[in-house]
Design a protein around this motif. Structure first.
Motif, PDB file in Angstrom:
ATOM      1  N   SER A 161      -0.129  -4.569 -21.046  1.00  0.00           N
ATOM      2  CA  SER A 161       0.991  -3.806 -20.488  1.00  0.00           C
ATOM      3  C   SER A 161       0.599  -3.414 -19.069  1.00  0.00           C
ATOM      4  N   PHE A 162       1.615  -3.154 -18.244  1.00  0.00           N
ATOM      5  CA  PHE A 162       1.367  -2.919 -16.829  1.00  0.00           C
ATOM      6  C   PHE A 162       2.014  -1.625 -16.360  1.00  0.00           C
ATOM      7  N   GLU A 163       1.270  -0.878 -15.547  1.00  0.00           N
ATOM      8  CA  GLU A 163       1.801   0.276 -14.826  1.00  0.00           C
ATOM      9  C   GLU A 163       1.803  -0.137 -13.364  1.00  0.00           C
ATOM     10  N   LYS A 164       2.997  -0.196 -12.766  1.00  0.00           N
ATOM     11  CA  LYS A 164       3.136  -0.641 -11.384  1.00  0.00           C
ATOM     12  C   LYS A 164       3.657   0.524 -10.553  1.00  0.00           C
ATOM     13  N   SER A 165       2.991   0.780  -9.433  1.00  0.00           N
ATOM     14  CA  SER A 165       3.463   1.841  -8.552  1.00  0.00           C
ATOM     15  C   SER A 165       3.357   1.391  -7.102  1.00  0.00           C
ATOM     16  N   VAL A 166       4.361   1.753  -6.334  1.00  0.00           N
ATOM     17  CA  VAL A 166       4.365   1.474  -4.901  1.00  0.00           C
ATOM     18  C   VAL A 166       4.590   2.812  -4.199  1.00  0.00           C
ATOM     19  N   THR A 167       3.644   3.170  -3.342  1.00  0.00           N
ATOM     20  CA  THR A 167       3.764   4.413  -2.584  1.00  0.00           C
ATOM     21  C   THR A 167       3.841   4.097  -1.106  1.00  0.00           C
ATOM     22  N   ARG A 168       4.510   4.981  -0.391  1.00  0.00           N
ATOM     23  CA  ARG A 168       4.750   4.782   1.039  1.00  0.00           C
ATOM     24  C   ARG A 168       4.147   5.953   1.805  1.00  0.00           C
ATOM     25  N   ASP A 169       3.321   5.643   2.782  1.00  0.00           N
ATOM     26  CA  ASP A 169       2.697   6.640   3.650  1.00  0.00           C
ATOM     27  C   ASP A 169       3.255   6.427   5.053  1.00  0.00           C
ATOM     28  N   ASP A 170       4.272   7.213   5.423  1.00  0.00           N
ATOM     29  CA  ASP A 170       4.916   7.045   6.717  1.00  0.00           C
ATOM     30  C   ASP A 170       4.070   7.563   7.879  1.00  0.00           C
ATOM     31  N   VAL A 171       3.111   8.426   7.619  1.00  0.00           N
ATOM     32  CA  VAL A 171       2.235   8.926   8.680  1.00  0.00           C
ATOM     33  C   VAL A 171       1.309   7.819   9.175  1.00  0.00           C
ATOM     34  N   ASN A 172       0.763   7.027   8.222  1.00  0.00           N
ATOM     35  CA  ASN A 172      -0.187   5.964   8.570  1.00  0.00           C
ATOM     36  C   ASN A 172       0.422   4.562   8.514  1.00  0.00           C
ATOM     37  N   ASN A 173       1.722   4.476   8.247  1.00  0.00           N
ATOM     38  CA  ASN A 173       2.421   3.189   8.141  1.00  0.00           C
ATOM     39  C   ASN A 173       1.767   2.258   7.118  1.00  0.00           C
ATOM     40  N   ILE A 174       1.588   2.797   5.911  1.00  0.00           N
ATOM     41  CA  ILE A 174       0.936   2.037   4.839  1.00  0.00           C
ATOM     42  C   ILE A 174       1.833   2.043   3.600  1.00  0.00           C
ATOM     43  N   ILE A 175       1.935   0.885   2.981  1.00  0.00           N
ATOM     44  CA  ILE A 175       2.547   0.731   1.654  1.00  0.00           C
ATOM     45  C   ILE A 175       1.409   0.343   0.721  1.00  0.00           C
ATOM     46  N   ARG A 176       1.304   1.028  -0.407  1.00  0.00           N
ATOM     47  CA  ARG A 176       0.235   0.742  -1.372  1.00  0.00           C
ATOM     48  C   ARG A 176       0.872   0.324  -2.694  1.00  0.00           C
ATOM     49  N   TYR A 177       0.510  -0.884  -3.147  1.00  0.00           N
ATOM     50  CA  TYR A 177       1.021  -1.396  -4.430  1.00  0.00           C
ATOM     51  C   TYR A 177      -0.146  -1.485  -5.392  1.00  0.00           C
ATOM     52  N   LYS A 178      -0.095  -0.658  -6.438  1.00  0.00           N
ATOM     53  CA  LYS A 178      -1.171  -0.615  -7.429  1.00  0.00           C
ATOM     54  C   LYS A 178      -0.654  -1.047  -8.791  1.00  0.00           C
ATOM     55  N   VAL A 179      -1.442  -1.904  -9.458  1.00  0.00           N
ATOM     56  CA  VAL A 179      -1.135  -2.334 -10.818  1.00  0.00           C
ATOM     57  C   VAL A 179      -2.316  -1.968 -11.706  1.00  0.00           C
ATOM     58  N   ILE A 180      -2.020  -1.265 -12.784  1.00  0.00           N
ATOM     59  CA  ILE A 180      -3.020  -0.982 -13.816  1.00  0.00           C
ATOM     60  C   ILE A 180      -2.596  -1.758 -15.052  1.00  0.00           C
TER      61      ILE A 180
END
Length: 155
Positions: A99-118
């Motif tokens: 099974s998968f936990e997928k999350s995408v977070t957005r950091d507008d201060v540092n212009n970063i998108i983080r996509y994590k899959v557990i």
């Protein structure tokens, strides 16, 4: 005497079976959070677009006609509008039951998108499968960096 031996054999078989056959429980459904567009199903026109097992950002520059999207659980499909959306892929090889936990977070201060899959996988399931882990997110600006993370938790 025969009855005692038979009962002993049955108890031994049960104990050996229960010790050597660990139950595995993984969630029945994947979970998503953050910037991921809910109720979207992504259809790639061909599999293994990420065959090299490297994460990728599909923003319409490469494979512009390879994706369709559904917002009604697959009842209808439309061409993906890359002016509004980006597809992220975080591929991995996991045991056959996972099974998968997928999350995408957005950091507008540092212009970063983080996509994590557990991924939570069953150790008892030895067959390995390849999962591309596509998600649909709102269009990512070109000045953002996308970071990919993975974690595999054996169960």
């Amino acid at each position: 005497m025969k009855r005692t031996l038979l009962l002993g054999a049955l108890v031994s078989a049960f104990l050996i079976g229960s010790v050597s056959c660990k139950k595995c429980t993984v969630a029945e459904e994947d979970t998503i959070s953050g910037e991921i567009v809910t109720n979207s199903v992504i259809y790639a026109s061909s599999g293994y677009l990420t065959e090299s097992v490297s994460p990728d950002v599909f923003n319409g520059q490469q494979y512009p006609d390879r994706f369709e999207i559904s917002f009604d659980e697959g009842l209808s499909r439309i061409a993906l509008d890359f002016n509004s959306y980006t597809v992220l892929a975080n591929p991995m090889r996991v045991n056959c039951k996972a099974s998968f936990e997928k999350s995408v977070t957005r950091d507008d201060v540092n212009n970063i998108i983080r996509y994590k899959v557990i991924a939570t996988t069953c150790e008892s399931c030895k067959e390995v499968r390849f999962v591309e882990n596509y998600v649909l997110v709102p269009k990512i600006p070109s000045n953002y960096t996308v970071l990919f993370e993975q974690e595999i938790i054996p169960s």
